[in-house]
Enzyme design. Structure first.
Site, short mmCIF file in Angstrom:
data_model
loop_
_atom_site.label_atom_id
_atom_site.label_comp_id
_atom_site.label_asym_id
_atom_site.label_seq_id
_atom_site.Cartn_x
_atom_site.Cartn_y
_atom_site.Cartn_z
N TYR A 1 0.84 -1.20 0.00
CA TYR A 1 0.00 0.00 0.00
C TYR A 1 0.88 1.25 0.00
O TYR A 1 0.95 1.99 -0.95
CB TYR A 1 -0.95 -0.01 1.20
CG TYR A 1 -1.97 1.11 1.15
CD1 TYR A 1 -3.10 1.01 0.34
CD2 TYR A 1 -1.81 2.27 1.90
CE1 TYR A 1 -4.03 2.03 0.26
CE2 TYR A 1 -2.73 3.30 1.83
CZ TYR A 1 -3.85 3.18 1.02
OH TYR A 1 -4.76 4.19 0.94
N SER B 1 -6.45 0.98 -4.54
CA SER B 1 -6.56 2.41 -4.28
C SER B 1 -5.17 3.06 -4.39
O SER B 1 -4.57 3.05 -5.45
CB SER B 1 -7.20 2.64 -2.91
OG SER B 1 -7.60 3.97 -2.76
N ASP C 1 -17.77 3.50 -8.06
CA ASP C 1 -16.68 3.99 -7.22
C ASP C 1 -16.63 5.51 -7.31
O ASP C 1 -16.21 6.08 -8.32
CB ASP C 1 -15.34 3.40 -7.67
CG ASP C 1 -14.22 3.65 -6.68
OD1 ASP C 1 -14.36 4.58 -5.84
OD2 ASP C 1 -13.20 2.94 -6.73
N HIS D 1 -15.83 1.44 -4.16
CA HIS D 1 -14.41 1.35 -3.86
C HIS D 1 -14.05 0.07 -3.11
O HIS D 1 -12.89 -0.30 -3.03
CB HIS D 1 -13.98 2.57 -3.05
CG HIS D 1 -12.52 2.85 -3.09
ND1 HIS D 1 -11.84 3.10 -4.27
CD2 HIS D 1 -11.59 2.92 -2.10
CE1 HIS D 1 -10.56 3.31 -4.00
NE2 HIS D 1 -10.38 3.20 -2.70
#
Length: 717
Positions: free
Chosen positions: A489, A569, A652, A687
């Protein structure tokens, strides 16, 4: 204060070529040739960024209301699902994930009034159900609220739940098709009947009840213009107070600031109702706290802690004393107290900064519980309200621990511990004695003893030591032949810690290795670690991920032909940047709901809130470093990119699907080898939050089938 073009080919008459070759594995090793990709129209759209002209030929795909975009989405999904349908073990993968997912999942109990409330999923329910019981163990549990009845397909989900201080009401938020927009409703806990109260156009807010339980505070935006709800820019968030029984139109405006359209505002009262607090932020980093006495209705709010260089979070407030969690002059965070009658000058440190990162603080029963990360593993310490250490909580296992909250009169609290190979196990904690008692342990459908987790530290490009968790079967051989799933991430001060995933377990069962990297940009080592991966330092995050891959290859865990990377993301940005910078290093890339157009992300919904993390192309200096790594703008012709599986959702409204649409179109046009470039666009999905179990299983099965196939894995079912 608990705070969817142009198509030249008629797909109905296309027959995709399949080449079969028998191998020694328990499957046919097939070369799947994709159906011809949709020919995506290219327009002559160009923007001048501080003297640099940048083409944006797929700008038209940003129009989510266009019939042309809808036709493009339909055609892309036809290509993708045709490819997936010809992976022979896809259904077997789905069946195994379904079996592994089918175990009871229970949330922590919390007491409100005379009842203990908790979430429960019997295994494969699309949405978890809220139950209540007279005991924490739940022997006489009854259904309180079943979100599975909100919609036939499970795409309407329950968001936050907040109980009034007296336990007579529960305010809850409902989201449709994964959108960030929610509606707040209220239920009477005695009659189990909904009240007439309805609060609309709420985003990134729940209900914060007033101390007298007569109403609650919430934050909302003005109703968006027709057709712009899922992509329009959100500005001027306002805080309102809603009194039970009133129509929303009558709600009292508590706070707004017309000078700053791009700020978030959230409000709530102190535990004793004496003060109203407003938390303000300009994005995902940095905040400000304002306050006033509740009785002084017309008085202006005063600044308690000014923004926006530091982070401030209100933990607890009573009897004029506010307890604040902050990184002011403390990169690893600390807790301070402030006497509101005396102001900021009275601030004193209660829990000092340590060498480990303080990632959160909660209050229950007159105590503060400080949660630390020690090399990305949880440790918990109990303090009294004067800041004196009571004890270190002896956790029953190594992993990620969460919980330790409740009322100030509580004598016990609850927490859960999870790891990569063990789902959440719930414990009761006696506040006075400091003892833990097992409350709930789920039974799972696999042999835990076959797997192990190790932690390794590797050296990144600039010499920084970076940790990662490596999960695998105990009989794994370091021969470079293992399929490996590398996940990361690296942003927004978010820490990646051990957690259980049934889908990962399926991958491990098939001899795969799962690796999670604690990249810079995260919060594992405090604000220093975060800042080392944001703004002009963002390339450090990508260098860390690439260095992790090189370490795993050099140490024979895997090889470039067996290595798959994924992230969602901000993690989708990570994957997009790394696959465009080092395409030869990876066999498979899976950017999920990714931020892929770094020059225009801030023009949609709440994307502006990420500028404090990334910077903005509107700024000449920041444009220079953003343009160098923006995935969409670094796709080059004549390059063989990894087999790529892009995922997004048509609803999203956080990272709008246009990011993924434009990236897929550009990558398909540039790809210089026969590696597939596919995009999977989920309908009635956002999302990720609230996605029903059935959709999560289908998506995971498709991703892992794609990974197995394109790493030549020996799949055996």
């Amino acid at each position: 204060m608990k705070f969817s073009f142009y198509i030249k080919t008629t797909f109905a008459v296309i027959l995709a070529a399949i080449t079969l070759q028998t191998t020694g594995c328990n499957r046919m090793n097939m070369k799947i040739t994709t159906m011809p990709y949709t020919e995506t129209r290219m327009d002559d759209v160009r923007d001048d960024y501080h003297g640099t002209v940048v083409a944006d030929p797929y700008r038209w795909l940003e129009d989510d209301n266009s019939e042309e975009t809808a036709a493009w989405v339909k055609a892309q999904n036809e290509v993708t699902f045709d490819y997936l349908s010809r992976i022979p073990y896809r259904e077997k993968v789905k069946e195994r994930i379904t079996r592994l997912m089918d175990y009871p999942k229970e949330g922590l109990p919390s007491k409100h009034g005379q009842w203990y409330y908790f979430s429960y999923n019997d295994g494969l329910q699309d949405q978890s159900v809220v139950y209540r019981s007279s005991t924490a163990a739940g022997e006489d549990a009854e259904v309180f609220l079943d979100p599975n009845k909100f919609s036939a397909d499970g795409t309407v989900a329950l968001g936050s739940t907040r109980f009034s201080e007296d336990g007579k009401y529960m305010a809850y938020s409902v989201s449709t098709a994964g959108s960030d927009w929610v509606e707040i409703k209220v239920m009477d806990t005695e009659t189990l009947e909904p009240l007439a109260d309805r609060i609309e156009w709420v985003k990134f807010s729940g209900a914060n009840w007033a101390a007298d339980s007569k109403g609650f505070y919430y934050s909302r935006y003005d109703q968006p213009a027709q057709g712009t709800a899922l992509s329009g820019k959100n500005e001027y968030q306002k805080v309102y107070y809603h009194r039970l029984g009133d129509d929303q139109a009558s709600d009292q405006l508590i706070y707004m600031d017309s000078r700053y359209p791009l700020r978030y505002f959230h409000g709530g009262e102190s535990e004793d109702g004496k003060y109203i607090f407003i938390s303000a932020s300009e994005g995902t980093h940095g905040s400000e706290i304002l306050y006033r006495e509740t009785a002084a209705r017309n008085a202006p709010f005063k600044v308690l802690l000014p923004g926006f260089e530091n982070d401030y979070g209100l933990v607890y407030c009573k009897d004029d004393i506010a307890y604040i969690y902050t990184n002011e002059d403390a990169p690893n965070y600390k807790v301070i107290s402030i006497n509101l009658k005396e102001g900021r000058s009275s601030a004193k440190t209660l829990i000092a900064e340590t060498d480990n990162t303080l990632v959160g603080v909660s209050d229950v029963g007159g105590y503060l519980f400080a949660s630390y990360l020690e090399n990305a593993v949880s440790s918990i310490y109990q303090y009294d309200l004067q800041g004196s250490l009571v004890r270190k909580v002896e956790l029953p296992g190594i992993g990620s621990a969460g919980g330790f909250y409740g009322k100030e009169e509580a004598t016990e609290t609850y927490y859960a511990v999870t790891s990569f190979t063990s789902p959440s196990t719930i414990y009761t904690y006696d506040l006075a004695e400091g003892t833990s008692t097992l409350l709930k342990k789920p039974q799972v459908n696999f042999d835990i003893d076959k797997f192990t987790t190790e932690q390794a530290f590797f050296t990144s490009k600039d010499g920084e030591k970076v940790p990662m968790f490596i999960v695998h079967r105990k009989d794994m051989k370091k021969d470079g032949e293992n399929p490996l799933h590398l996940y990361g991430y690296g942003g927004f001060n978010i820490s990646m810690t051990p957690s259980f995933s049934p889908t990962v377990m399926m991958f491990l069962e098939q001899g795969g290795i799962y690796v999670m990297v604690n990249l810079r940009g995260g919060g594992e080592y405090g604000e220093r670690w975060h800042r080392a991966g944001m703004l002009e330092n963002k390339q450090n995050v990508f260098d860390d991920f690439i260095s992790a891959a090189e370490y795993l290859i050099e140490n024979k865990y895997t090889s470039p032909e067996k290595l798959a990377i994924s992230g969602g993301s901000n993690g989708g940005l990570l994957v997009g940047a790394c696959m465009t910078q080092r395409p030869e290093l990876f066999a498979v890339a899976v950017p999920q709901v990714g931020v892929l157009d770094m020059l225009r992300y801030h023009r949609f919904t709440i994307g502006w809130g990420w500028a404090v993390e990334y910077g903005s192309a509107d700024d000449a200096e920041q444009f220079d470093y953003i343009y160098k790594y923006s995935p969409l703008h670094n796709i080059r012709e004549g390059v063989c990119y990894p087999a790529t599986f892009i995922t997004t959702g048509d609803h999203d409204d956080r990272v709008v699907p246009a990011h993924s649409f434009k990236f897929a179109a550009a990558l398909q046009a540039a790809q210089d080898c026969d590696n597939p470039t596919l995009i999977r666009i989920e309908t009635n999905a956002g999302h990720g939050a609230g996605k029903p179990t059935s959709k999560r299983i289908e998506e995971a099965a498709d991703i892992y089938s794609f990974i197995f196939w394109n790493t030549g894995s020996k799949v055996k079912f």
